[in-house]
Design a protein around this motif. Structure first.
Motif, mmCIF file in Angstrom:
data_model
loop_
_atom_site.group_PDB
_atom_site.id
_atom_site.type_symbol
_atom_site.label_atom_id
_atom_site.label_comp_id
_atom_site.label_asym_id
_atom_site.label_seq_id
_atom_site.Cartn_x
_atom_site.Cartn_y
_atom_site.Cartn_z
ATOM 1 N N PHE A 18 -9.112 -21.424 93.865
ATOM 2 C CA PHE A 18 -10.359 -21.827 94.513
ATOM 3 C C PHE A 18 -10.327 -23.343 94.703
ATOM 4 O O PHE A 18 -10.345 -24.099 93.741
ATOM 5 C CB PHE A 18 -11.522 -21.405 93.614
ATOM 6 N N ILE A 19 -10.277 -23.807 95.961
ATOM 7 C CA ILE A 19 -10.174 -25.233 96.270
ATOM 8 C C ILE A 19 -11.398 -25.665 97.060
ATOM 9 O O ILE A 19 -11.762 -25.039 98.058
ATOM 10 C CB ILE A 19 -8.896 -25.543 97.079
ATOM 11 N N ALA A 20 -12.027 -26.750 96.600
ATOM 12 C CA ALA A 20 -13.201 -27.275 97.302
ATOM 13 C C ALA A 20 -13.322 -28.760 97.026
ATOM 14 O O ALA A 20 -12.709 -29.287 96.094
ATOM 15 C CB ALA A 20 -14.468 -26.545 96.871
ATOM 16 N N HIS A 21 -14.121 -29.421 97.844
ATOM 17 C CA HIS A 21 -14.383 -30.839 97.645
ATOM 18 C C HIS A 21 -15.597 -30.943 96.744
ATOM 19 O O HIS A 21 -16.700 -30.528 97.123
ATOM 20 C CB HIS A 21 -14.630 -31.524 98.989
ATOM 21 N N ASN A 22 -15.404 -31.507 95.535
ATOM 22 C CA ASN A 22 -16.392 -31.422 94.455
ATOM 23 C C ASN A 22 -16.543 -29.949 94.079
ATOM 24 O O ASN A 22 -17.596 -29.334 94.222
ATOM 25 C CB ASN A 22 -17.741 -32.012 94.855
ATOM 26 N N VAL A 23 -15.458 -29.388 93.561
ATOM 27 C CA VAL A 23 -15.334 -27.940 93.381
ATOM 28 C C VAL A 23 -16.391 -27.365 92.448
ATOM 29 O O VAL A 23 -16.794 -26.204 92.594
ATOM 30 C CB VAL A 23 -13.908 -27.590 92.895
ATOM 31 N N ARG A 24 -16.859 -28.139 91.483
ATOM 32 C CA ARG A 24 -17.843 -27.600 90.549
ATOM 33 C C ARG A 24 -19.138 -27.225 91.257
ATOM 34 O O ARG A 24 -19.836 -26.295 90.835
ATOM 35 C CB ARG A 24 -18.127 -28.616 89.438
ATOM 36 N N PHE A 25 -19.470 -27.923 92.311
ATOM 37 C CA PHE A 25 -20.671 -27.595 93.074
ATOM 38 C C PHE A 25 -20.529 -26.219 93.714
ATOM 39 O O PHE A 25 -21.340 -25.321 93.491
ATOM 40 C CB PHE A 25 -20.917 -28.669 94.141
ATOM 41 N N ASP A 26 -19.487 -26.041 94.504
ATOM 42 C CA ASP A 26 -19.300 -24.778 95.233
ATOM 43 C C ASP A 26 -19.020 -23.617 94.276
ATOM 44 O O ASP A 26 -19.584 -22.529 94.424
ATOM 45 C CB ASP A 26 -18.144 -24.930 96.230
ATOM 46 N N TYR A 27 -18.157 -23.863 93.294
ATOM 47 C CA TYR A 27 -17.813 -22.822 92.326
ATOM 48 C C TYR A 27 -19.041 -22.429 91.507
ATOM 49 O O TYR A 27 -19.296 -21.241 91.262
ATOM 50 C CB TYR A 27 -16.700 -23.339 91.417
ATOM 51 N N LEU B 166 -17.855 -24.092 107.872
ATOM 52 C CA LEU B 166 -16.489 -23.870 108.362
ATOM 53 C C LEU B 166 -15.819 -25.178 108.774
ATOM 54 O O LEU B 166 -14.635 -25.399 108.490
ATOM 55 C CB LEU B 166 -16.494 -22.890 109.529
ATOM 56 N N ALA B 167 -16.581 -26.080 109.403
ATOM 57 C CA ALA B 167 -16.012 -27.364 109.817
ATOM 58 C C ALA B 167 -15.583 -28.179 108.606
ATOM 59 O O ALA B 167 -14.501 -28.793 108.599
ATOM 60 C CB ALA B 167 -17.028 -28.141 110.646
ATOM 61 N N ASP B 168 -16.393 -28.193 107.568
ATOM 62 C CA ASP B 168 -16.039 -28.945 106.367
ATOM 63 C C ASP B 168 -14.861 -28.301 105.631
ATOM 64 O O ASP B 168 -14.007 -28.997 105.077
ATOM 65 C CB ASP B 168 -17.248 -29.039 105.433
ATOM 66 N N THR B 169 -14.812 -26.974 105.629
ATOM 67 C CA THR B 169 -13.679 -26.292 105.013
ATOM 68 C C THR B 169 -12.389 -26.617 105.749
ATOM 69 O O THR B 169 -11.339 -26.841 105.126
ATOM 70 C CB THR B 169 -13.903 -24.762 105.008
ATOM 71 N N GLN B 170 -12.452 -26.664 107.062
ATOM 72 C CA GLN B 170 -11.272 -27.006 107.851
ATOM 73 C C GLN B 170 -10.814 -28.433 107.537
ATOM 74 O O GLN B 170 -9.606 -28.708 107.462
ATOM 75 C CB GLN B 170 -11.587 -26.882 109.352
ATOM 76 N N ALA B 171 -11.757 -29.342 107.336
ATOM 77 C CA ALA B 171 -11.400 -30.713 106.988
ATOM 78 C C ALA B 171 -10.676 -30.757 105.639
ATOM 79 O O ALA B 171 -9.709 -31.512 105.460
ATOM 80 C CB ALA B 171 -12.658 -31.585 106.949
ATOM 81 N N ILE B 172 -11.136 -29.965 104.671
ATOM 82 C CA ILE B 172 -10.483 -29.913 103.364
ATOM 83 C C ILE B 172 -9.068 -29.365 103.498
ATOM 84 O O ILE B 172 -8.118 -29.890 102.896
ATOM 85 C CB ILE B 172 -11.301 -29.038 102.392
ATOM 86 N N PHE B 173 -8.903 -28.319 104.303
ATOM 87 C CA PHE B 173 -7.573 -27.740 104.514
ATOM 88 C C PHE B 173 -6.656 -28.730 105.224
ATOM 89 O O PHE B 173 -5.466 -28.870 104.879
ATOM 90 C CB PHE B 173 -7.681 -26.449 105.324
ATOM 91 N N ASP B 174 -7.181 -29.452 106.211
ATOM 92 C CA ASP B 174 -6.373 -30.452 106.921
ATOM 93 C C ASP B 174 -5.936 -31.569 105.974
ATOM 94 O O ASP B 174 -4.808 -32.081 106.085
ATOM 95 C CB ASP B 174 -7.172 -31.040 108.090
#
Length: 473
Positions: free
Chosen positions: A89-98, A153-161
């Motif tokens: 599980f990968i996210a920007h500030n992952v504790r928030f999303d998780y 989705l746009a922010d997720t794409q930025a994280i993947f990029d």
């Protein structure tokens, strides 16, 4: 994908109604999965079963109308679970999303766990020369193309990029070392559930350690609960207290808070209620006292020791100091008299008659108020000046006041903490519940934030339920 990561990746971003996972809800979710060669993209608006605050709508562009006919989380839970299962599980500030996803699953009776990786921490490790690592900074710094910022989705794409860019910019060995560090699981005492690490909140809160027979042994607070709890065990070999905690703790619980003030107030309340064995501070003291300067006439203001049970400490004036015992209060005033050359007879600390030299005067340590060489008014003014640092703040509002913090209001009356309100109805319920007794630790916490408080105008409190905009400074 590096050799270290032996599982596929799930890049995740959420939009929500606010910042607290235990109270706020998801309004949009996006997941991009990557197995090392191919990707899948998926996103969905979510009906949060509550209104989206206008300030959140302005940021995300997601309105109440947009989610009115969207599925609720329970309707998409199975698909979300399947997309994330067995993925990193990968996210920007992952504790928030998780944290939000774990709470959404928990509400419908599903336990969700996953290994996590935070791209904020990844950026800090790989780009230490930069101060800022929020998503906007990464987008600008690395020229990432984002079509619709603050949509999932746009922010997720930025994280993947960003992930792709990292693998083009750094050697595989360096990335592997950083990922090992960031995804490594901190150690816990063997008798605690290892999955606890994933459940601990990242932000402000209070944590509770319980020992045998569910007896509380320690209560603490932190702005980063997970980090602080784990720190107790990472250094347990170097501190007798930490080793004691490590050996005794059988269960850990926590309460997420809106910020520092709520954390401090909650910690103080729980220590007094639970009396944990390893907490030395904040324990209940029912007999604390204060000096009150009483006008005796002819320019003489004399200190009188007043106990909390005998007065309204929140509203009365000319009060100085909050002392645990009468002995502590007496010693403080005696030291002040010695330092400032005050007269112990005039202060009422020594039996004697004004007109005859006090004991300190005989030792040339008193400036002579007892024998008329200093006027009673001058003596009183010097006393007030030296005690000014100990002076208690009288309650300046005619009734209760609100102290805003994040998305909540702390309801205060005469320095007494009535509780924390998350809705306007909560405020009125707390106001109707009555005022608790004055607490020394609560006062010390709240007085630092007096300038942020706003008094509730009485006429609106009575007649305009649901209209908290009617406040006075």
């Amino acid at each position: 994908m590096t050799a270290l990561l032996d599982r596929p990746l799930a890049f995740v971003d959420l939009e929500t109604t606010g910042g607290m996972a235990t109270h706020d809800r998801i309004t949009e979710i996006a997941i991009i999965t990557f197995d090392g060669s191919s990707t899948t993209s998926w996103s969905q608006l979510v009906n949060p079963d509550t209104r989206i605050p206008i300030q959140i709508e302005r940021i995300t562009g997601i309105s109440n109308a947009m989610v009115a006919d969207a599925p609720r989380f329970i309707d998409i839970a199975q698909e979300v679970f399947q997309r994330l299962e067995n993925h990193l599980f990968i996210a920007h500030n992952v504790r928030f999303d998780y944290g939000f996803l774990k709470n959404e699953f928990k509400r419908i009776g599903i336990e969700f766990r996953s290994p996590v990786l935070c791209t904020v921490k990844l950026s800090r490790k790989l780009y230490p020369q930069y101060q800022r690592h929020n998503l906007d900074s990464l987008i600008e710094r690395h020229n990432l193309i984002v079509s619709d910022r603050h949509r999932a989705l746009a922010d997720t794409q930025a994280i993947f990029d960003f992930w792709q860019l990292v693998h083009k910019s750094f050697a595989a060995e360096q990335i592997t070392d950083v990922l090992k560090e960031l995804t490594g699981r901190p150690s816990l005492p063997s008798h605690l559930d290892a999955d606890l690490v994933d459940r601990l909140p990242e932000g402000h809160g209070v944590y509770l350690f319980y020992g045998e027979n569910q007896l509380p042994i320690y209560v603490g607070k932190s702005k980063t609960v997970r980090k602080r709890v784990l720190a107790h065990f990472s250094g347990d070999h170097a501190s007798a207290k930490e080793m004691n905690i490590s050996q005794q703790v059988k269960r850990i619980d926590w309460i997420e808070c809106s910020g520092e003030v709520e954390s401090l107030l909650t910690e103080a309340r729980l220590v007094k209620e639970l009396q944990p064995t390893l907490n030395r501070q904040l324990r209940r003291s029912r007999d604390f006292c204060s000096w009150q300067l009483v006008d005796q006439g002819h320019g003489l203001w004399q200190p009188k020791l007043i106990y909390a049970r005998d007065l309204d400490l929140g509203r009365q004036e000319h009060l100085y100091g909050l002392f645990k015992t009468a002995k502590e209060a007496q010693e403080t005033l005696i030291n002040v008299a010695k330092t400032e050359g005050l007269c112990t007879v005039t202060l009422g600390l020594e039996k004697g008659t004004i007109g005859k030299p006090c004991f300190a005067r005989q030792l040339k340590r008193c400036k002579g108020a007892c024998v008329g060489e200093e006027s009673l008014l001058q003596h009183s003014m010097r006393l007030m000046e030296v005690l000014s640092q100990l002076k208690l703040h009288a309650w300046k509002f005619s009734g209760a006041a609100l102290l805003p913090e994040g998305n909540v209001w702390h309801v205060i009356d005469a320095w007494c903490y009535l509780g924390t309100a998350r809705t306007e109805d909560d405020v009125w319920s707390l106001l109707e519940s009555g005022t608790p007794s004055f607490d020394r630790d609560t006062y010390r916490i709240l007085v630092k934030h007096e300038k942020k408080m706003r008094g509730i105008v009485d006429k609106f409190a009575k007649h305009s339920r649901g209209r908290l905009e009617h406040l006075s400074a």
